[in-house]
Write a protein that holds these residues in place. Structure first.
Motif, mmCIF file in Angstrom:
data_model
loop_
_atom_site.group_PDB
_atom_site.id
_atom_site.type_symbol
_atom_site.label_atom_id
_atom_site.label_comp_id
_atom_site.label_asym_id
_atom_site.label_seq_id
_atom_site.Cartn_x
_atom_site.Cartn_y
_atom_site.Cartn_z
ATOM 1 N N THR A 23 0.815 -1.217 0.000
ATOM 2 C CA THR A 23 0.000 0.000 0.000
ATOM 3 C C THR A 23 0.849 1.267 0.000
ATOM 4 O O THR A 23 0.401 2.327 -0.455
ATOM 5 N N ARG A 72 -15.016 6.936 6.315
ATOM 6 C CA ARG A 72 -14.262 5.694 6.166
ATOM 7 C C ARG A 72 -15.153 4.488 6.511
ATOM 8 O O ARG A 72 -16.162 4.628 7.220
ATOM 9 N N SER A 94 -13.125 9.112 2.734
ATOM 10 C CA SER A 94 -12.767 7.845 2.106
ATOM 11 C C SER A 94 -12.846 7.862 0.587
ATOM 12 O O SER A 94 -12.057 7.209 -0.092
ATOM 13 N N SER A 97 -10.308 6.920 -3.377
ATOM 14 C CA SER A 97 -9.043 6.517 -2.755
ATOM 15 C C SER A 97 -7.858 7.246 -3.374
ATOM 16 O O SER A 97 -7.585 7.112 -4.565
ATOM 17 N N THR A 100 -5.052 4.731 -4.441
ATOM 18 C CA THR A 100 -5.394 4.078 -5.706
ATOM 19 C C THR A 100 -5.162 5.020 -6.878
ATOM 20 O O THR A 100 -4.593 4.631 -7.903
ATOM 21 N N ARG A 134 -5.716 -1.540 -0.284
ATOM 22 C CA ARG A 134 -6.501 -0.538 0.442
ATOM 23 C C ARG A 134 -7.781 -1.146 1.000
ATOM 24 O O ARG A 134 -8.235 -0.776 2.095
ATOM 25 N N HIS A 140 -10.667 1.440 2.677
ATOM 26 C CA HIS A 140 -11.470 1.898 1.545
ATOM 27 C C HIS A 140 -12.447 0.814 1.112
ATOM 28 O O HIS A 140 -12.181 -0.387 1.272
ATOM 29 N N ASP A 144 -14.742 3.223 -3.512
ATOM 30 C CA ASP A 144 -13.638 4.191 -3.380
ATOM 31 C C ASP A 144 -12.523 3.896 -4.376
ATOM 32 O O ASP A 144 -12.024 4.796 -5.062
ATOM 33 N N VAL A 145 -12.108 2.638 -4.434
ATOM 34 C CA VAL A 145 -10.957 2.289 -5.268
ATOM 35 C C VAL A 145 -11.334 2.199 -6.744
ATOM 36 O O VAL A 145 -10.528 2.556 -7.616
#
Length: 313
Positions: A23, A72, A94, A97, A100, A134, A140, A144-145
């Motif tokens: 990460t 989050r 959140s 991301s 990301t 993540r 996340h 989010d990602v």
């Protein structure tokens, strides 16, 4: 949240440590180091490409965080647990991301432009693993990602024909647009009447990033103008010269970042001082340090010839 609960069930210590390590490839340091290596040792166009995708991605990401203000995962569902080692670096909102956005933008760009199969595979793996990490560590959600990854891919595709175009005017237009976006975001975080419900940590992060990006983008524009008009520093050199360029260059940039923080903040204030500091970091990385590259390259070539002659004798 169902997918996050599934990942929570498969956590084991060795995988935890691996994901915590992976990460970190989505952090600012990894992005800057990668961009500088490309800029100094591979191709300036590659460097401009990576930096452009990264800067606009960060601007967009920070704006969306403050606009949507999504909590989050562990705030949404108090029963959900995250890896405690990740909690300190996971403050603020959140969605989307940031890690990301940075990882997919950085390593996705490399995968998109390189001709080397092994490098493309490695870059794609990192661009996939960082978003997964993540979610695995619990900071996340899939939304989010996925949104951050899609935005990064859009910027990768959009900036390539601009940066690699033969028309210099395209680069000038790109820099102008990026600086307008940075100025707009700066005005947004400083002037918009955020309500009392705003997360102050995330707002502070947005303000910090606005000044950082404004200073860095202005510096990058100056670097482009100076290099194109005056000295056009070389990127090629023997391997040990490349190592010197990277190691010494990163130390110089780090020295500017750390050494000028207190005096610039004292003279200019924290926000303006931060913009000035990142402006100077980019100037050192793009103009001051590269002034030595022709000399270092000649030393490397001379040493290589002497070695070749000795081996021939």
């Amino acid at each position: 949240m169902e997918f996050l609960y599934l990942l929570e069930k498969i956590r084991i210590p060795i995988l935890d440590e691996f994901m915590l390590l992976i990460t970190q490839l989505g952090e600012e340091t990894a992005f800057l180091v990668t961009a500088m290596i490309l800029f100094w040792c591979v191709s300036k166009r590659w460097g401009y490409y990576l930096l452009s995708v990264g800067f606009v991605g960060t601007l967009t990401n920070q704006f969306m965080k403050l606009l949507f203000r999504v909590p989050r995962p562990w705030v949404i569902d108090p029963n959900f647990t995250i890896l405690e080692q990740a909690r300190e670096a996971a403050g603020g909102y959140s969605f989307p991301s940031g890690h990301t956005q940075s990882a997919v933008g950085t390593f996705g760009s490399i995968a998109y432009i390189t001709d080397r199969k092994w490098l493309r595979i490695a870059a794609i793996c990192i661009a996939v693993l960082v978003p997964f990490s993540r979610m695995y560590i619990g900071v996340h959600t899939p939304l989010d990602v996925s949104v951050a990854a899609v935005m990064a891919v859009i910027f990768i595709l959009a900036f390539k024909p601009v940066v690699f175009s033969e028309k210099k005017s395209n680069m000038m237009i790109m820099f102008a647009v990026m600086m307008i976006l940075a100025a707009g975001f700066l005005c947004y975080v400083e002037l918009f009447p955020f309500g009392e419900d705003i997360d102050q940590h995330n707002l502070a992060s947005g303000i910090k990033n606005a000044y950082t990006l404004t200073g860095a983008l202005l510096g990058l524009f100056v670097v482009y103008l100076v290099d194109e008009k005056y000295f056009q520093f070389p990127t090629k050199a023997v391997w040990w010269v490349q190592i010197i360029k990277v190691v010494v260059g990163l130390l110089l940039v780090l020295a500017v970042k750390s050494g000028l923080k207190t005096p610039l903040n004292f003279v200019l204030g924290e926000s303006i001082g931060r913009a000035a500091r990142y402006f100077l970091m980019v100037i050192v990385a793009g103009i001051v340090w590269p002034l030595s590259f022709r000399y270092l390259s000649r030393i490397g070539m001379t040493a290589a010839k002497n070695t070749s002659n000795q081996e021939g004798n």
